[in-house]
Design a protein around this motif. Structure first.
Motif, PDB file in Angstrom:
ATOM      1  N   THR A 112       3.088  -4.453   9.473  1.00  0.00           N
ATOM      2  CA  THR A 112       3.289  -5.598   8.580  1.00  0.00           C
ATOM      3  C   THR A 112       4.383  -6.457   9.190  1.00  0.00           C
ATOM      4  O   THR A 112       5.504  -5.989   9.408  1.00  0.00           O
ATOM      5  CB  THR A 112       3.750  -5.107   7.186  1.00  0.00           C
ATOM      6  OG1 THR A 112       2.844  -4.096   6.770  1.00  0.00           O
ATOM      7  CG2 THR A 112       3.784  -6.227   6.179  1.00  0.00           C
ATOM      8  N   VAL A 113       4.034  -7.700   9.461  1.00  0.00           N
ATOM      9  CA  VAL A 113       5.007  -8.644  10.027  1.00  0.00           C
ATOM     10  C   VAL A 113       5.181  -9.744   8.995  1.00  0.00           C
ATOM     11  O   VAL A 113       4.219 -10.429   8.639  1.00  0.00           O
ATOM     12  CB  VAL A 113       4.479  -9.236  11.358  1.00  0.00           C
ATOM     13  CG1 VAL A 113       5.495 -10.206  11.958  1.00  0.00           C
ATOM     14  CG2 VAL A 113       4.154  -8.122  12.339  1.00  0.00           C
ATOM     15  N   ARG A 114       6.403  -9.872   8.480  1.00  0.00           N
ATOM     16  CA  ARG A 114       6.621 -10.853   7.408  1.00  0.00           C
ATOM     17  C   ARG A 114       7.677 -11.869   7.819  1.00  0.00           C
ATOM     18  O   ARG A 114       8.652 -11.514   8.487  1.00  0.00           O
ATOM     19  CB  ARG A 114       7.141 -10.161   6.149  1.00  0.00           C
ATOM     20  CG  ARG A 114       6.080  -9.427   5.367  1.00  0.00           C
ATOM     21  CD  ARG A 114       6.701  -8.774   4.142  1.00  0.00           C
ATOM     22  NE  ARG A 114       7.445  -9.702   3.315  1.00  0.00           N
ATOM     23  CZ  ARG A 114       8.568  -9.396   2.646  1.00  0.00           C
ATOM     24  NH1 ARG A 114       9.081  -8.203   2.723  1.00  0.00           N
ATOM     25  NH2 ARG A 114       9.163 -10.293   1.900  1.00  0.00           N
ATOM     26  N   ARG A 115       7.455 -13.090   7.387  1.00  0.00           N
ATOM     27  CA  ARG A 115       8.517 -14.081   7.529  1.00  0.00           C
ATOM     28  C   ARG A 115       9.308 -14.031   6.237  1.00  0.00           C
ATOM     29  O   ARG A 115       8.747 -14.219   5.151  1.00  0.00           O
ATOM     30  CB  ARG A 115       7.895 -15.462   7.711  1.00  0.00           C
ATOM     31  CG  ARG A 115       8.923 -16.543   7.953  1.00  0.00           C
ATOM     32  CD  ARG A 115       8.302 -17.929   7.887  1.00  0.00           C
ATOM     33  NE  ARG A 115       8.182 -18.372   6.498  1.00  0.00           N
ATOM     34  CZ  ARG A 115       8.119 -19.639   6.102  1.00  0.00           C
ATOM     35  NH1 ARG A 115       8.132 -20.593   6.991  1.00  0.00           N
ATOM     36  NH2 ARG A 115       8.010 -19.965   4.839  1.00  0.00           N
ATOM     37  N   LEU A 116      10.600 -13.727   6.340  1.00  0.00           N
ATOM     38  CA  LEU A 116      11.413 -13.644   5.123  1.00  0.00           C
ATOM     39  C   LEU A 116      11.468 -15.008   4.467  1.00  0.00           C
ATOM     40  O   LEU A 116      11.412 -16.030   5.144  1.00  0.00           O
ATOM     41  CB  LEU A 116      12.826 -13.218   5.530  1.00  0.00           C
ATOM     42  CG  LEU A 116      13.531 -12.222   4.632  1.00  0.00           C
ATOM     43  CD1 LEU A 116      12.781 -10.917   4.565  1.00  0.00           C
ATOM     44  CD2 LEU A 116      14.944 -11.958   5.180  1.00  0.00           C
ATOM     45  N   ASP A 117      11.611 -15.013   3.165  1.00  0.00           N
ATOM     46  CA  ASP A 117      11.659 -16.282   2.454  1.00  0.00           C
ATOM     47  C   ASP A 117      12.967 -17.037   2.712  1.00  0.00           C
ATOM     48  O   ASP A 117      13.203 -18.097   2.161  1.00  0.00           O
ATOM     49  CB  ASP A 117      11.477 -16.014   0.948  1.00  0.00           C
ATOM     50  CG  ASP A 117      11.293 -17.320   0.204  1.00  0.00           C
ATOM     51  OD1 ASP A 117      10.757 -18.263   0.828  1.00  0.00           O
ATOM     52  OD2 ASP A 117      11.710 -17.408  -0.964  1.00  0.00           O
ATOM     53  N   THR A 122      13.872 -18.831  11.437  1.00  0.00           N
ATOM     54  CA  THR A 122      13.123 -17.914  10.581  1.00  0.00           C
ATOM     55  C   THR A 122      13.607 -16.487  10.814  1.00  0.00           C
ATOM     56  O   THR A 122      14.026 -16.149  11.907  1.00  0.00           O
ATOM     57  CB  THR A 122      11.643 -18.023  11.002  1.00  0.00           C
ATOM     58  OG1 THR A 122      11.200 -19.310  10.618  1.00  0.00           O
ATOM     59  CG2 THR A 122      10.780 -16.980  10.370  1.00  0.00           C
ATOM     60  N   THR A 167      12.223 -12.679  10.784  1.00  0.00           N
ATOM     61  CA  THR A 167      10.967 -11.918  10.730  1.00  0.00           C
ATOM     62  C   THR A 167      11.290 -10.451  10.489  1.00  0.00           C
ATOM     63  O   THR A 167      12.245  -9.923  11.065  1.00  0.00           O
ATOM     64  CB  THR A 167      10.224 -12.054  12.079  1.00  0.00           C
ATOM     65  OG1 THR A 167      10.010 -13.435  12.323  1.00  0.00           O
ATOM     66  CG2 THR A 167       8.897 -11.327  12.069  1.00  0.00           C
ATOM     67  N   THR A 168      10.518  -9.811   9.633  1.00  0.00           N
ATOM     68  CA  THR A 168      10.677  -8.364   9.463  1.00  0.00           C
ATOM     69  C   THR A 168       9.380  -7.669   9.890  1.00  0.00           C
ATOM     70  O   THR A 168       8.292  -8.241   9.779  1.00  0.00           O
ATOM     71  CB  THR A 168      11.003  -7.977   8.006  1.00  0.00           C
ATOM     72  OG1 THR A 168       9.908  -8.364   7.176  1.00  0.00           O
ATOM     73  CG2 THR A 168      12.267  -8.635   7.511  1.00  0.00           C
ATOM     74  N   VAL A 169       9.547  -6.454  10.385  1.00  0.00           N
ATOM     75  CA  VAL A 169       8.396  -5.701  10.900  1.00  0.00           C
ATOM     76  C   VAL A 169       8.462  -4.286  10.369  1.00  0.00           C
ATOM     77  O   VAL A 169       9.535  -3.666  10.368  1.00  0.00           O
ATOM     78  CB  VAL A 169       8.462  -5.627  12.456  1.00  0.00           C
ATOM     79  CG1 VAL A 169       7.428  -4.652  13.003  1.00  0.00           C
ATOM     80  CG2 VAL A 169       8.273  -7.004  13.081  1.00  0.00           C
ATOM     81  N   SER A 170       7.328  -3.788   9.890  1.00  0.00           N
ATOM     82  CA  SER A 170       7.245  -2.333   9.728  1.00  0.00           C
ATOM     83  C   SER A 170       5.902  -1.888  10.291  1.00  0.00           C
ATOM     84  O   SER A 170       4.931  -2.651  10.282  1.00  0.00           O
ATOM     85  CB  SER A 170       7.444  -1.899   8.273  1.00  0.00           C
ATOM     86  OG  SER A 170       6.263  -2.065   7.571  1.00  0.00           O
TER      87      SER A 170
END
Ligand SMILES: Cc1cc2nc3c(=O)[nH]c(=O)nc-3n(C[C@H](O)[C@H](O)[C@H](O)COP(=O)(O)OP(=O)(O)OC[C@H]3O[C@@H](n4cnc5c(N)ncnc54)[C@H](O)[C@@H]3O)c2cc1C
Length: 463
Positions: free
Chosen positions: A196-201, A292, A294-297
């Motif tokens: 899961t790769v998310r761009r933090l708000d 930006t 980015t978080t990754v799990s």
């Protein structure tokens, strides 16, 4: 740049070394360079492939943030590599965090109960030092301007692209230290891993602030609920500031600053102190990009005995606890410990993955939580009472309870067990406030002790 014949031969020799048993590390960031220094003396030639140009040559793009904080886990690795003194010489100790609240008061919290500091270092200087040290290690070769396009973990091999075009480089193992947008992780995902790769708000903008208006022995932050400004002291005496604000959504957010009130007005409204102290704040806000986060799990970090992910490639996290790099260094140390104890790559990689995934999830979660703690001024009575009651419990049971920040920064306790202990403490505090109300905060030690005993011993268990 002219490449001499000898240099080209050396490069080919090294590539042949790679094909017959060498290790390829993708990424010469902090985690890749540290991994190279650990692995080359144990396993022979290591080729580090870095898509950027050498930052020591000048003209390179600046890193993502001006400072990074080093804590116990990071120091352990630097010590093992013989780099502690050199890094310490370019660091500044920071003893705590000072909140500047909207009501004009300020409040300093030491980072640890015994006043240990964490250490701030300019990212670029650390990066250069690590590159010099890695290149001075026998068997390590760093190739800048070389992007890895694809990873074949079954080869194993990488498809690389440099000034001479694209080609395949065969090797014995691949370590993906290539950050949040990892090509090595893509190879695992293509084989069924879930990432899961998310761009933090939240976006952040770096602001350079002068010295002389803040205590340089602590970091400073201004919580407003809607946005956060933080300033970290630098060895130069100046401060490295960061504005954190939402990308989208209602004002204040980067999406609304162009349409309605401009960014300078929003900044001045929320952070009048910093706005007055930074003379060129208008220009900085107008010209610096909002970056930006980015978080990754990822649920799989390895492939057979040939591929492992380390650092941001498998666990890019929110930056608010200051642990991304520290955790990445600990990944490398853990992997090397497993290799040293098993002598076998396949089982060492399995043991490495098993011991790190839960920890990475835990510190990622704690980092996100920490943003909320820092960004929001103390709110209702109950939250205030809970914070104070926690403080009483830390004092009354110093061996059983410790602040989570302190545990993460000054010990090498597994992040997952820090999180479990913190949740148990949350449960105990809720329970005590539910039974006795906020007045328990000011009770005598013996009354508090009796209340804790009555709440049951399950909350006092060890990790
Ligand atoms: C605002 C902010 C503040 C932070 N503060 C702290 C802190 O105080 N303490 C802390 O511990 N951590 C902090 N972090 C986190 C820390 O920066 C990262 O965790 C750390 O940089 C991760 O190191 P890495 O080597 O895994 O990845 P990176 O630093 O991202 O390095 C990856 C390298 O791989 C290269 N690369 C990528 N793709 C390829 C490719 N395909 N081919 C070749 N090369 C490639 C990149 O160019 C880069 O050099 C912070 C992060 C941010 C954003």
């Amino acid at each position: 740049m002219q490449v001499s014949r000898r240099e080209r031969e050396r490069e080919h020799e090294h590539e042949r070394g790679g094909a017959d048993g060498g290790i390829v590390i993708i990424g010469a960031g902090p985690v890749g360079t540290v991994a190279a220094m650990y692995l080359a003396p144990r396993f022979g030639p290591v080729t580090v492939l870095e898509r950027r140009q050498d930052p020591r040559g000048g003209g390179a793009r600046r890193g993502r943030s001006i400072t990074v904080m080093l804590s116990a886990r990071g120091w352990r690795v630097l010590r093992e590599l013989g780099l502690e003194a050199a890094v310490r010489a370019i660091c500044l100790p920071i003893h705590g965090r000072c909140a500047h609240l909207p009501d004009g008061t300020s409040h300093t919290t030491p980072y640890s109960r015994d006043r240990q500091p964490i250490w701030s270092v300019e990212r670029d200087r650390l990066n250069r030092l690590l590159l010099d040290a890695a290149e001075a290690t026998d068997g390590v070769r760093i190739r800048f301007g070389t992007r890895v396009r694809e990873v074949d973990p079954d080869g194993p091999a990488v498809l690389l692209e440099d000034g001479a075009g694209r080609r395949r480089l065969a090797c014995r193992r691949v370590l993906g230290c290539d950050g949040a947008h990892s090509a090595a992780r893509a190879a695992l995902v293509a084989r069924g891993a879930r990432a899961t790769v998310r761009r933090l708000d939240l976006a952040h903008q770096e602001i350079c602030a002068p010295g002389g208006w803040l205590d340089p022995s602590t970091m400073h932050y201004w919580p407003t609920g809607d946005a956060l400004f933080a300033a970290f002291p630098l060895p130069s005496g100046e401060f490295a500031g960061s504005l954190f604000m939402r990308h989208d959504g209602p004002s204040p957010s980067y999406a609304t600053v162009d349409g309605g009130r401009n960014l300078l007005e929003v900044f001045t409204d929320h952070f009048p102190g910093p706005a007055a102290a930074v003379p060129d704040i208008a220009e900085q806000l107008a010209t610096k990009d909002a970056a930006t986060i980015t978080t990754v799990s990822c649920d799989r970090w390895i492939h057979g005995d040939s591929l492992a992910l380390l650092g941001d490639a498998c666990h890019a996290m929110p930056p608010f606890m200051g642990h991304g790099m520290n955790c990445g260094f600990e990944d490398v140390r853990t992997l090397v410990e497993r290799l040293d104890s098993t002598g076998d790559w396949a089982s060492a990689l399995v043991a490495y993955e098993k011991s790190r995934i839960e920890d990475a999830e835990a510190i990622s979660y704690l980092s996100f939580q920490h943003y909320h703690t820092m960004a929001n001024p103390p709110q209702d009575e109950r939250a205030h009472a809970a914070t104070r009651l926690r403080g009483r419990l830390y004092d009354l049971y110093p061996d059983r309870f410790a602040p989570r920040y302190e545990q993460c920064a000054f010990t090498e306790e597994s992040y997952a067990s820090v999180l479990r202990a913190d949740r148990r403490l949350d449960g105990l505090v809720d329970d005590l406030l539910g039974r006795y109300g906020a007045e328990l905060v000011a009770a005598s030690d013996s009354r508090l002790h009796t209340a804790v005993s009555a709440a049951g011993t399950e909350n006092l268990g060890d990790n």
